[in-house]
Design a protein around this motif. Structure first.
Motif, PDB file in Angstrom:
ATOM      1  N   ARG A  34       0.836  -1.192   0.000  1.00 36.17           N
ATOM      2  CA  ARG A  34       0.000   0.000   0.000  1.00 36.17           C
ATOM      3  C   ARG A  34       0.876   1.250   0.000  1.00 36.17           C
ATOM      4  N   GLU A  38      -3.011   4.977   1.579  1.00 36.89           N
ATOM      5  CA  GLU A  38      -3.864   3.783   1.583  1.00 36.89           C
ATOM      6  C   GLU A  38      -3.791   3.050   2.913  1.00 36.89           C
ATOM      7  N   ALA A  39      -2.593   2.952   3.474  1.00 37.19           N
ATOM      8  CA  ALA A  39      -2.441   2.278   4.767  1.00 37.19           C
ATOM      9  C   ALA A  39      -3.206   3.020   5.855  1.00 37.19           C
ATOM     10  N   GLU A  41      -5.790   5.017   5.435  1.00 35.86           N
ATOM     11  CA  GLU A  41      -7.219   4.858   5.152  1.00 35.86           C
ATOM     12  C   GLU A  41      -7.713   3.462   5.527  1.00 35.86           C
ATOM     13  N   ALA A  42      -6.828   2.470   5.450  1.00 39.84           N
ATOM     14  CA  ALA A  42      -7.193   1.087   5.794  1.00 39.84           C
ATOM     15  C   ALA A  42      -7.189   0.859   7.305  1.00 39.84           C
ATOM     16  N   TRP A  44      -4.441   1.506   9.493  1.00 44.69           N
ATOM     17  CA  TRP A  44      -3.141   1.298  10.132  1.00 44.69           C
ATOM     18  C   TRP A  44      -2.914   2.392  11.157  1.00 44.69           C
TER      19      TRP A  44
END
Length: 64
Positions: A34, A38-39, A41-42, A44
């Motif tokens: 990612r 993205e990380a 938003e996921a 993390w």
């Protein structure tokens, strides 16, 4: 670590313009394939993302 502190550290290390580009575009194996954005938003943890950036990009110890 707060997201604002993370963004400040990214800008200090990479410069403001490149920090934004890096966060959007650089896919990191340390983040499971990612980008930084993205990380985050996921879900993390911000500190884990910062640690991954530090490890991958050889951020000096005094900036970690």
């Amino acid at each position: 670590m707060r997201l604002t502190i993370f963004r400040e550290r990214m800008a200090e290390h990479f410069g403001a313009a490149y920090a934004d580009s890096f966060s959007r575009d650089h896919v990191m194996s340390q983040l499971g394939g990612r980008t930084v954005n993205e990380a985050l938003e996921a879900g993390w943890e911000v500190k884990d993302v910062w640690r991954a950036v530090c490890a991958a990009m050889d951020v000096p110890a005094e900036r970690r």
